[in-house]
Design an enzyme around this catalytic site. Sequence first.
Site, mmCIF file in Angstrom:
data_model
loop_
_atom_site.group_PDB
_atom_site.id
_atom_site.type_symbol
_atom_site.label_atom_id
_atom_site.label_comp_id
_atom_site.label_asym_id
_atom_site.label_seq_id
_atom_site.Cartn_x
_atom_site.Cartn_y
_atom_site.Cartn_z
ATOM 1 N N THR A 48 0.904 -1.243 0.034
ATOM 2 C CA THR A 48 -0.136 0.114 -0.005
ATOM 3 C C THR A 48 0.598 1.339 -0.083
ATOM 4 O O THR A 48 0.142 2.186 -0.059
ATOM 5 C CB THR A 48 -0.825 0.081 1.278
ATOM 6 N N ASP A 102 -8.582 1.783 -10.197
ATOM 7 C CA ASP A 102 -7.338 0.801 -10.683
ATOM 8 C C ASP A 102 -6.480 0.795 -9.421
ATOM 9 O O ASP A 102 -6.383 1.509 -8.597
ATOM 10 C CB ASP A 102 -6.578 1.497 -11.815
ATOM 11 N N HIS A 114 -3.733 -1.387 -3.779
ATOM 12 C CA HIS A 114 -2.581 -0.777 -3.367
ATOM 13 C C HIS A 114 -2.841 0.732 -2.565
ATOM 14 O O HIS A 114 -1.899 1.175 -2.189
ATOM 15 C CB HIS A 114 -1.831 -0.366 -4.515
ATOM 16 N N GLU A 166 -10.542 -2.466 -8.558
ATOM 17 C CA GLU A 166 -9.738 -3.338 -8.950
ATOM 18 C C GLU A 166 -8.746 -4.121 -7.678
ATOM 19 O O GLU A 166 -7.686 -3.509 -7.608
ATOM 20 C CB GLU A 166 -8.649 -3.174 -10.111
#
Length: 473
Positions: free
Chosen positions: A172, A211, A215, A258
């Site tokens: 992340t 997207d 993360h 995602e």
Amino acid sequence: MKLTQLILGTAICALTAPAVAAQAPSEDETILHAWSWSLDTIAANMKDIAEAGYTYVQTSPVQTCYVGEGGGMALFSEEGDSVRGKWYYYYQPTDWQIGNYMLGSREDFRNMCDSARFYGVKVIVDVLPNHTAIDHTAVLPGLDNAVGGHENLYHANGFTPITNYNDRMQCTTGEMGGLPDVNTENPDFQYYYLQYVNDLINLGARGFRYDTAKHIGVHSDPLDPKATRNNFWDVATGREGVKGLTVLMPDSLYIYGEVLQDKNVPEKEYGEYMDMTASAYGHSLRDALRAHKVNESLLTDWNHSLTPDRLVTWVESHDTYCNAHESADMTDEQMRMGWVFLTARQHGRPLFYSRPAGSTRQNYWGNNRIGARGNDEFKHPEVVAANKFRKAMDGQAEKIFTSKDGAVVEICRGNEGAALINLSEQKQKVKIATSLPDGEYTDSVYGTAFKVKNGEMQATVDPMTSYIIYATR
């Protein structure tokens, strides 16, 4: 457009836009991923998109992006090609303003949204706040200034490559594939990014695909040294504001992320904010299509911690097609069969990936031009019939039957209709259980005759072909 103009425009629209009621949950919707189509191309094909039965059209990223290879417009160029370019440059932001050289301008986006509204199609925009261009020196001064300087744009670990994607601190806050990781917890960045989102909404966007969503941290994730709270998703989805600004129309937006499935991904926590991609299920479906038969787990297990009504389902995505070409060798017929299977089912929100125009199993890039419309598969009669069947069967419970060898699968929706798919490479004379009432039927795609007697359907079906049957037609 100057930043002050954008702020003023957003403030005016936030005050004058009429209140919109929250969207009621629906499972009759479908998404066309108009991958790498320009905004003008999408607008020019909106009538076909609507008539093909899609609820949403999803654009590729429209923010300002890195200009690679001299601004060439090839989807993917090789050494020696006369036209250079790579599709993934639009995944490398240099600023969060609408418009880039690959897909079109802010005015083009407005016109495309106007066309979508006219034809009753909703627009999803692919957005990516997680990172900037690999060449971070290409970031524009306006973005740097808005966040208090270039060094404040990135996480403390933002230039440290991820070596273990199952380590949530790395995942992340670290650099992914050379893409430096943005400090999404910086309130100044959140404020700047939210202006971009609200501008998209003002112009007509009604949904977002996030997207690389996994993360960007959730509350349970470790904190980057520069962060005090992992609150990006609270801001992005309208749970809270930042510096007096909140996302417009939060209850009227469809948002999905995602969140590719892997170890240690807090799926349920992400699910508090958004729907998610069913990447593992897509892999299982492709396995079945390659084997030309389904197994019981494909019919009963969605391979996800969220309920299936919260999942975006696909046969393939642009990543499975483009990156390692995991799905690119599969035929258009296989994609159609998988699409009919997903779309005829009761749950999920199916997404149809539009492959490049002219693509073959030997030439994955086809005509190899960014901005061009994809091939005609998005409006193939079987695909269109499945989209319309999904709408017609909304609210009808599914029941799935298969032939003994799994080569033929039938998805019944109540006793109102059925989709039947021959996954095999041979013509089949089938006798298969069904929920349809006794009678004689003609499918809506090819006019093939089906007969139902005593709860059993009989017909002769062609190889790798799908059929749609209505009980009342």
